[in-house]
Scaffold this active site. Sequence first.
Site, PDB file in Angstrom:
ATOM      1  N   GLU A  95       0.491  -9.645 -11.508  1.00  0.00           N
ATOM      2  CA  GLU A  95       0.837  -8.709 -12.575  1.00  0.00           C
ATOM      3  C   GLU A  95       0.003  -8.969 -13.839  1.00  0.00           C
ATOM      4  O   GLU A  95      -0.600 -10.048 -13.970  1.00  0.00           O
ATOM      5  CB  GLU A  95       2.327  -8.856 -12.896  1.00  0.00           C
ATOM      6  CG  GLU A  95       3.260  -8.561 -11.719  1.00  0.00           C
ATOM      7  CD  GLU A  95       3.434  -7.069 -11.446  1.00  0.00           C
ATOM      8  OE1 GLU A  95       2.521  -6.273 -11.735  1.00  0.00           O
ATOM      9  OE2 GLU A  95       4.505  -6.698 -10.935  1.00  0.00           O
ATOM     10  N   HIS A 127      -2.189  -4.092 -11.314  1.00  0.00           N
ATOM     11  CA  HIS A 127      -1.900  -5.283 -10.509  1.00  0.00           C
ATOM     12  C   HIS A 127      -2.608  -5.213  -9.160  1.00  0.00           C
ATOM     13  O   HIS A 127      -2.917  -4.147  -8.646  1.00  0.00           O
ATOM     14  CB  HIS A 127      -0.391  -5.532 -10.368  1.00  0.00           C
ATOM     15  CG  HIS A 127       0.354  -4.632  -9.439  1.00  0.00           C
ATOM     16  ND1 HIS A 127       1.726  -4.578  -9.408  1.00  0.00           N
ATOM     17  CD2 HIS A 127      -0.065  -3.764  -8.483  1.00  0.00           C
ATOM     18  CE1 HIS A 127       2.107  -3.735  -8.479  1.00  0.00           C
ATOM     19  NE2 HIS A 127       1.044  -3.224  -7.905  1.00  0.00           N
TER      20      HIS A 127
HETATM   21  C1  GLP Z   1       2.554  -2.357  -4.798  1.00  0.00           C
HETATM   22  C2  GLP Z   1       2.340  -3.402  -3.703  1.00  0.00           C
HETATM   23  C3  GLP Z   1       0.894  -3.625  -3.348  1.00  0.00           C
HETATM   24  C4  GLP Z   1       0.131  -2.345  -3.465  1.00  0.00           C
HETATM   25  C5  GLP Z   1       0.114  -1.852  -4.880  1.00  0.00           C
HETATM   26  C6  GLP Z   1      -0.392  -0.423  -5.025  1.00  0.00           C
HETATM   27  O1  GLP Z   1       3.499  -2.780  -5.728  1.00  0.00           O
HETATM   28  N1  GLP Z   1       2.915  -4.656  -4.031  1.00  0.00           N
HETATM   29  O2  GLP Z   1       0.827  -4.149  -2.031  1.00  0.00           O
HETATM   30  O3  GLP Z   1      -1.205  -2.564  -3.039  1.00  0.00           O
HETATM   31  O4  GLP Z   1       1.380  -1.982  -5.512  1.00  0.00           O
HETATM   32  O5  GLP Z   1       0.490   0.446  -4.389  1.00  0.00           O
HETATM   33  P1  GLP Z   1       0.158   1.956  -4.000  1.00  0.00           P
HETATM   34  O6  GLP Z   1      -0.983   1.902  -3.050  1.00  0.00           O
HETATM   35  O7  GLP Z   1       1.421   2.471  -3.344  1.00  0.00           O
HETATM   36  O8  GLP Z   1      -0.175   2.648  -5.272  1.00  0.00           O
END
Ligand code: GLP
Length: 243
Positions: free
Chosen positions: A144, A139
């Site tokens: 999603e 995502h």
């Molecule tokens: C999360 C957030 C996003 C983020 C992504 C990756 O659910 N909604 O803003 O960029 O998923 O997160 P992470 O960098 O903690 O792996």
Amino acid sequence: MKVIVKENYDLMSKAVADNIINYVNNKPKSLLCLAGGDTPLKTFEYLVKAAENKEINLTEVKFVSLDEWVGLGPATKGSCVETLYTHLYNKLPINVEEQVCFFDGLSNDLENECRRVDSFIESCGGIDISLLGIGMNGHLGFNEPGVNPELKCAVIPLDPVTKTVGAKYFDEEVDVQAGITVGLKHLLDAKEVILIANGEKKAEIVKKTIEGEITTEVPSSLARNSIDSSIYIDTEAGNKLSK
Ligand code: GLP
């Protein structure tokens, strides 16, 4: 899509920050769309450092934040708004009232929130840089798997993977079912699309993003169709790539 592999998370983050600094210094009136999550945190540190050293001119930059968990706001540690303000906006020499646009995940009119942020992005002439952490399921923001790539800002039900992985951000158990997010239409039409991922845990989704089928089932793969896109990874996140 350009693939930039750095030896570790620190060097990867430095390279991403340098890219943003160069872009903004060439085009001071830029709109940056910045992700929450863990991946950009070190990039934010470098941006703060650059601002302290006066290596980046932020006076005319505008910021739009990528997403928020529906039902959460600044009082919840781990919400997107809390993360961005704590790690970035409050540390930059900017006027947050005028320069930052953020979704209100607590609003009781989320449709209006979407249109408000659409208008903000459009009034800036679109996004210059989309800085996007890749989720475990591919995502981007809360776009999603299976998302309509033509969506502008939208409210999207959370994928089960996102609900499970999302627990890492919060000290307490939170009940979140949907996200409000800048949609792929805005994100992938940006002048520069920058995807970031680090660590062994992201190796599989990085492989799908770069070498798999371009499909809405893996939203991050759609960035390969953008005019100017790059993916910055560390060697661990790249270790399943075939070349
Ligand atoms: C999360 C957030 C996003 C983020 C992504 C990756 O659910 N909604 O803003 O960029 O998923 O997160 P992470 O960098 O903690 O792996």
